[in-house]
Write a protein that holds these residues in place. Structure first.
Motif, PDB file in Angstrom:
ATOM      1  N   LEU A 238     -70.636  27.687  58.294  1.00  0.00           N
ATOM      2  CA  LEU A 238     -72.058  27.735  58.664  1.00  0.00           C
ATOM      3  C   LEU A 238     -72.925  27.466  57.442  1.00  0.00           C
ATOM      4  O   LEU A 238     -73.913  26.725  57.510  1.00  0.00           O
ATOM      5  N   THR A 239     -72.534  28.057  56.297  1.00  0.00           N
ATOM      6  CA  THR A 239     -73.320  27.890  55.071  1.00  0.00           C
ATOM      7  C   THR A 239     -73.306  26.438  54.607  1.00  0.00           C
ATOM      8  O   THR A 239     -74.353  25.846  54.304  1.00  0.00           O
ATOM      9  N   THR A 240     -72.122  25.844  54.555  1.00  0.00           N
ATOM     10  CA  THR A 240     -72.018  24.447  54.112  1.00  0.00           C
ATOM     11  C   THR A 240     -72.740  23.511  55.078  1.00  0.00           C
ATOM     12  O   THR A 240     -73.419  22.571  54.649  1.00  0.00           O
ATOM     13  N   SER A 241     -72.621  23.772  56.366  1.00  0.00           N
ATOM     14  CA  SER A 241     -73.310  22.928  57.350  1.00  0.00           C
ATOM     15  C   SER A 241     -74.820  23.011  57.144  1.00  0.00           C
ATOM     16  O   SER A 241     -75.525  21.987  57.182  1.00  0.00           O
ATOM     17  N   LEU A 242     -75.303  24.216  56.901  1.00  0.00           N
ATOM     18  CA  LEU A 242     -76.732  24.416  56.674  1.00  0.00           C
ATOM     19  C   LEU A 242     -77.192  23.668  55.416  1.00  0.00           C
ATOM     20  O   LEU A 242     -78.186  22.933  55.439  1.00  0.00           O
ATOM     21  N   VAL A 243     -76.437  23.837  54.327  1.00  0.00           N
ATOM     22  CA  VAL A 243     -76.823  23.263  53.031  1.00  0.00           C
ATOM     23  C   VAL A 243     -76.754  21.730  53.065  1.00  0.00           C
ATOM     24  O   VAL A 243     -77.645  21.047  52.568  1.00  0.00           O
ATOM     25  N   TYR A 244     -75.688  21.187  53.663  1.00  0.00           N
ATOM     26  CA  TYR A 244     -75.540  19.723  53.730  1.00  0.00           C
ATOM     27  C   TYR A 244     -76.625  19.100  54.613  1.00  0.00           C
ATOM     28  O   TYR A 244     -77.214  18.080  54.255  1.00  0.00           O
ATOM     29  N   HIS A 245     -76.869  19.693  55.761  1.00  0.00           N
ATOM     30  CA  HIS A 245     -77.865  19.098  56.654  1.00  0.00           C
ATOM     31  C   HIS A 245     -79.280  19.270  56.098  1.00  0.00           C
ATOM     32  O   HIS A 245     -80.132  18.400  56.302  1.00  0.00           O
ATOM     33  N   ALA A 246     -79.516  20.357  55.369  1.00  0.00           N
ATOM     34  CA  ALA A 246     -80.803  20.491  54.663  1.00  0.00           C
ATOM     35  C   ALA A 246     -80.930  19.377  53.626  1.00  0.00           C
ATOM     36  O   ALA A 246     -81.979  18.724  53.528  1.00  0.00           O
ATOM     37  N   ALA A 247     -79.863  19.145  52.868  1.00  0.00           N
ATOM     38  CA  ALA A 247     -79.885  18.080  51.848  1.00  0.00           C
ATOM     39  C   ALA A 247     -80.183  16.729  52.493  1.00  0.00           C
ATOM     40  O   ALA A 247     -80.992  15.947  51.984  1.00  0.00           O
ATOM     41  N   ALA A 248     -79.553  16.459  53.635  1.00  0.00           N
ATOM     42  CA  ALA A 248     -79.769  15.184  54.326  1.00  0.00           C
ATOM     43  C   ALA A 248     -81.231  15.020  54.727  1.00  0.00           C
ATOM     44  O   ALA A 248     -81.745  13.902  54.805  1.00  0.00           O
ATOM     45  N   GLN A 249     -81.899  16.149  54.978  1.00  0.00           N
ATOM     46  CA  GLN A 249     -83.324  16.110  55.351  1.00  0.00           C
ATOM     47  C   GLN A 249     -84.238  16.216  54.136  1.00  0.00           C
ATOM     48  O   GLN A 249     -85.466  16.301  54.285  1.00  0.00           O
ATOM     49  N   GLY A 250     -83.638  16.312  52.941  1.00  0.00           N
ATOM     50  CA  GLY A 250     -84.440  16.396  51.726  1.00  0.00           C
ATOM     51  C   GLY A 250     -85.025  17.774  51.461  1.00  0.00           C
ATOM     52  O   GLY A 250     -85.978  17.914  50.693  1.00  0.00           O
ATOM     53  N   ILE A 251     -84.443  18.805  52.082  1.00  0.00           N
ATOM     54  CA  ILE A 251     -84.964  20.170  51.902  1.00  0.00           C
ATOM     55  C   ILE A 251     -84.151  20.909  50.840  1.00  0.00           C
ATOM     56  O   ILE A 251     -82.941  21.106  50.984  1.00  0.00           O
ATOM     57  N   LYS A 252     -84.817  21.340  49.788  1.00  0.00           N
ATOM     58  CA  LYS A 252     -84.161  22.049  48.694  1.00  0.00           C
ATOM     59  C   LYS A 252     -83.997  23.522  49.069  1.00  0.00           C
ATOM     60  O   LYS A 252     -84.969  24.195  49.405  1.00  0.00           O
ATOM     61  N   ILE A 253     -82.745  23.974  48.998  1.00  0.00           N
ATOM     62  CA  ILE A 253     -82.440  25.376  49.316  1.00  0.00           C
ATOM     63  C   ILE A 253     -82.339  26.164  48.015  1.00  0.00           C
ATOM     64  O   ILE A 253     -81.716  25.707  47.051  1.00  0.00           O
ATOM     65  N   ASP A 254     -82.916  27.362  47.978  1.00  0.00           N
ATOM     66  CA  ASP A 254     -82.813  28.207  46.789  1.00  0.00           C
ATOM     67  C   ASP A 254     -81.667  29.212  46.905  1.00  0.00           C
ATOM     68  O   ASP A 254     -80.979  29.489  45.922  1.00  0.00           O
ATOM     69  N   ALA A 255     -81.499  29.796  48.073  1.00  0.00           N
ATOM     70  CA  ALA A 255     -80.444  30.810  48.247  1.00  0.00           C
ATOM     71  C   ALA A 255     -80.079  30.949  49.717  1.00  0.00           C
ATOM     72  O   ALA A 255     -80.932  30.782  50.592  1.00  0.00           O
ATOM     73  N   VAL A 256     -78.803  31.225  49.950  1.00  0.00           N
ATOM     74  CA  VAL A 256     -78.335  31.534  51.307  1.00  0.00           C
ATOM     75  C   VAL A 256     -77.379  32.717  51.207  1.00  0.00           C
ATOM     76  O   VAL A 256     -76.434  32.697  50.413  1.00  0.00           O
ATOM     77  N   GLU A 257     -77.653  33.743  51.977  1.00  0.00           N
ATOM     78  CA  GLU A 257     -76.750  34.887  52.067  1.00  0.00           C
ATOM     79  C   GLU A 257     -76.480  35.168  53.534  1.00  0.00           C
ATOM     80  O   GLU A 257     -77.368  34.963  54.375  1.00  0.00           O
ATOM     81  N   SER A 258     -75.291  35.643  53.822  1.00  0.00           N
ATOM     82  CA  SER A 258     -74.990  35.934  55.230  1.00  0.00           C
ATOM     83  C   SER A 258     -74.010  37.090  55.341  1.00  0.00           C
ATOM     84  O   SER A 258     -73.238  37.370  54.422  1.00  0.00           O
TER      85      SER A 258
END
Lengths: 186, 186
Positions: free
Chosen positions: B96-116
């Motif tokens: 879930l984390t990698t899917s979120l981070v990769y698809h954010a990257a594809a949309q040009g959205i910079k992520i600062d932190a993800v915790e779950s």
């Protein structure tokens, strides 16, 4: 029939667990947990320690188990860990093996060796959202077991089937589980 | 819009992968693998290295990843590893984390932190074969995500939903996969 320690499983404890659960079914309820933190790209880190079971929060586990997911180069990672779909195969392998060994112990069957191989087919077009007819996850998983034990071939087949019939992860992977995801920001 | 390296993901490589797969869908086919060997009781060891993908057997992965399953004391183990159902949560968390981070990257959205955080309910009566109405695997899994990113709350919700929509392990765990097990003795 079975008692003492068979296959490294304390069979007396196994049967006393079953008896305790018969008297108090609530003792069978467990809650397993994991925490995860994103590191960078395809790499993220899971910590596993606390769980609830047998009517209480566990206090016996001393270690925190820490595992990193990552992706190989071709999947844009740094290869600092196995990837999540590979960990699914690891979980499935472990659970089928443990189910086989524990249920053999319960039947008094001594196991000498168990080896297994797992292979799953995955089409990236699902993950990439390129084709809605292609699923994201594994399309199929193939498993091969080799078992050495002091038992006839027919009994080994029966154990291999019993492992599938009883394994929690086999149930999860073949039948699916409801997963509820919430975003708890702020 | 998006290019270069975002969230540790090489977005140029991501889009060139997508273009290559558009021209040759066979490149999207992957086969992931694991080997497992029983050690004792609830302990067994998985080795993960080889995989097939992008039209060839991988030659880039240098390390073999090795993980032990075991069970805590209350489940008759020696606690030499997380247990298989805990590894399911780890796999789900990672994917879930990698899917979120990769698809954010594809949309040009910079992520600062993800915790779950992940928690699953399991009733041992299934594994023990004590009650056929109780399933062996998780009955439910609850997931909580916290995401920090340079994006409005609405966009973070959308990313959290996109992660579920695209994650291979989320698909496996929620929908199930056909698993074929064979015994290959002798």
């Amino acid at each position: 029939m079975a008692n003492g320690n068979i296959n490294g499983v304390n069979v007396d404890q196994l049967f006393s667990t079953i008896n305790a659960i018969k008297e108090n079914p609530g003792l069978a309820k467990f809650k397993f947990r994991a925490k995860n933190q994103w590191i960078n790209g395809g790499q993220n880190r899971t910590s596993i320690k606390e769980f609830y079971g047998a009517g209480r929060e566990d206090t016996t586990r001393i270690k925190t188990f820490v595992f990193d997911n990552d992706e190989p180069e071709v999947l844009l990672g740094q290869d600092n860990g196995a990837n999540p779909v590979e960990f699914v195969l690891h979980a499935l392998a472990g659970c089928l093996t443990t189910s086989l060994v524990y249920h053999a112990a319960a039947q008094g069957i001594k196991i000498d060796a168990v080896e297994s191989r797992f292979e799953g087919d995955l089409d990236l077009r699902g993950f990439l959202g390129m084709n809605e007819d292609v699923r994201n996850g594994y399309q199929n998983i193939r498993v091969t077991f080799k078992i050495k034990a002091d038992a006839p071939e027919e009994k080994l087949k029966e154990l291999c089937e019993l492992a599938q019939k009883r394994s929690p992860v086999f149930d999860v992977v073949t039948n699916g589980v409801p997963v509820k995801v919430q975003l708890a920001n702020g």
